[in-house]
Design a protein around this motif. Structure first.
Motif, PDB file in Angstrom:
ATOM      1  N   VAL A   6      -6.461  21.530   3.835  1.00  0.00           N
ATOM      2  CA  VAL A   6      -5.252  21.010   4.454  1.00  0.00           C
ATOM      3  C   VAL A   6      -4.344  22.205   4.690  1.00  0.00           C
ATOM      4  O   VAL A   6      -3.973  22.913   3.746  1.00  0.00           O
ATOM      5  CB  VAL A   6      -4.547  19.971   3.558  1.00  0.00           C
ATOM      6  CG1 VAL A   6      -3.241  19.522   4.196  1.00  0.00           C
ATOM      7  CG2 VAL A   6      -5.458  18.781   3.304  1.00  0.00           C
ATOM      8  N   LEU A   8      -0.715  23.483   6.013  1.00  0.00           N
ATOM      9  CA  LEU A   8       0.649  23.112   6.344  1.00  0.00           C
ATOM     10  C   LEU A   8       1.109  24.012   7.481  1.00  0.00           C
ATOM     11  O   LEU A   8       0.856  25.214   7.476  1.00  0.00           O
ATOM     12  CB  LEU A   8       1.569  23.314   5.148  1.00  0.00           C
ATOM     13  CG  LEU A   8       1.248  22.501   3.896  1.00  0.00           C
ATOM     14  CD1 LEU A   8       2.202  22.884   2.777  1.00  0.00           C
ATOM     15  CD2 LEU A   8       1.339  21.027   4.190  1.00  0.00           C
ATOM     16  N   LEU A  58      -2.676  24.314   1.739  1.00  0.00           N
ATOM     17  CA  LEU A  58      -2.262  23.462   0.633  1.00  0.00           C
ATOM     18  C   LEU A  58      -3.378  23.307  -0.380  1.00  0.00           C
ATOM     19  O   LEU A  58      -3.157  23.359  -1.584  1.00  0.00           O
ATOM     20  CB  LEU A  58      -1.824  22.092   1.149  1.00  0.00           C
ATOM     21  CG  LEU A  58      -1.479  21.052   0.090  1.00  0.00           C
ATOM     22  CD1 LEU A  58      -0.340  21.547  -0.812  1.00  0.00           C
ATOM     23  CD2 LEU A  58      -1.114  19.740   0.736  1.00  0.00           C
ATOM     24  N   GLU A  70      -3.377  14.297   4.137  1.00  0.00           N
ATOM     25  CA  GLU A  70      -2.786  14.478   5.467  1.00  0.00           C
ATOM     26  C   GLU A  70      -1.918  13.284   5.857  1.00  0.00           C
ATOM     27  O   GLU A  70      -0.787  13.438   6.327  1.00  0.00           O
ATOM     28  CB  GLU A  70      -3.885  14.679   6.508  1.00  0.00           C
ATOM     29  CG  GLU A  70      -3.358  14.814   7.928  1.00  0.00           C
ATOM     30  CD  GLU A  70      -4.450  14.783   8.958  1.00  0.00           C
ATOM     31  OE1 GLU A  70      -4.337  15.560   9.928  1.00  0.00           O
ATOM     32  OE2 GLU A  70      -5.415  13.988   8.822  1.00  0.00           O
ATOM     33  N   ASN A  79       4.209  18.543   8.887  1.00  0.00           N
ATOM     34  CA  ASN A  79       3.158  18.870   9.829  1.00  0.00           C
ATOM     35  C   ASN A  79       1.988  19.529   9.114  1.00  0.00           C
ATOM     36  O   ASN A  79       2.167  20.508   8.390  1.00  0.00           O
ATOM     37  CB  ASN A  79       3.731  19.807  10.899  1.00  0.00           C
ATOM     38  CG  ASN A  79       2.855  19.910  12.115  1.00  0.00           C
ATOM     39  OD1 ASN A  79       1.904  19.158  12.278  1.00  0.00           O
ATOM     40  ND2 ASN A  79       3.177  20.855  12.982  1.00  0.00           N
ATOM     41  N   CYS A  80       0.785  18.995   9.301  1.00  0.00           N
ATOM     42  CA  CYS A  80      -0.399  19.563   8.660  1.00  0.00           C
ATOM     43  C   CYS A  80      -1.621  19.282   9.521  1.00  0.00           C
ATOM     44  O   CYS A  80      -1.602  18.431  10.402  1.00  0.00           O
ATOM     45  CB  CYS A  80      -0.584  19.002   7.266  1.00  0.00           C
ATOM     46  SG  CYS A  80      -0.827  17.222   7.209  1.00  0.00           S
ATOM     47  N   ARG A  81      -2.672  20.034   9.243  1.00  0.00           N
ATOM     48  CA  ARG A  81      -3.939  19.876   9.947  1.00  0.00           C
ATOM     49  C   ARG A  81      -5.088  20.004   8.959  1.00  0.00           C
ATOM     50  O   ARG A  81      -5.003  20.737   7.982  1.00  0.00           O
ATOM     51  CB  ARG A  81      -4.118  20.958  11.022  1.00  0.00           C
ATOM     52  CG  ARG A  81      -3.098  20.946  12.124  1.00  0.00           C
ATOM     53  CD  ARG A  81      -3.296  19.747  13.048  1.00  0.00           C
ATOM     54  NE  ARG A  81      -2.330  19.746  14.119  1.00  0.00           N
ATOM     55  CZ  ARG A  81      -1.156  19.153  14.081  1.00  0.00           C
ATOM     56  NH1 ARG A  81      -0.773  18.513  13.013  1.00  0.00           N
ATOM     57  NH2 ARG A  81      -0.343  19.183  15.108  1.00  0.00           N
TER      58      ARG A  81
END
Length: 103
Positions: A6, A8, A58, A70, A79-81
């Motif tokens: 994850v 950030l 993260l 997420e 905001n995360c991916r």
């Protein structure tokens, strides 16, 4: 199953250079503490990296765990991916990832 990370990403609404950047860092740090099992100092360090680089790892978990993290972060407008973890990274820890190599 291959682990995922994850990431950030500093959101556009969050201006760390605003008058009270520490308040923004504290908000994200506290949110991370609510969602992920980590110490306050680890959470703050991740936020400091997010502030400095605009992106921070993260943690690294199995895909379904990453999706859950997420979703919980997105509810808080963080905001995360999700991205596949490097092949030499094992899943299971929020702090086991070498953030320099992952980004």
């Amino acid at each position: 199953h291959a682990p995922y990370q994850v990431l950030l990403i500093r959101p556009t609404w969050l201006d760390f250079s605003a008058q009270s950047p520490s308040a923004n860092i504290i908000f994200i740090s506290r949110t991370l503490l609510e969602i992920v099992d980590m110490s306050p100092s680890e959470s703050y360090d991740i936020c400091a990296e997010l502030n400095d680089k605009g992106i921070a790892v993260l943690g690294c978990w199995e895909h379904h765990q990453c999706v859950e993290v997420e979703q919980r972060l997105q509810v808080k407008e963080i905001n995360c991916r999700l991205v596949p973890a490097p092949q030499d990274v094992e899943s299971g820890s929020a702090v086991s990832v070498d953030r320099e190599e992952a980004v």
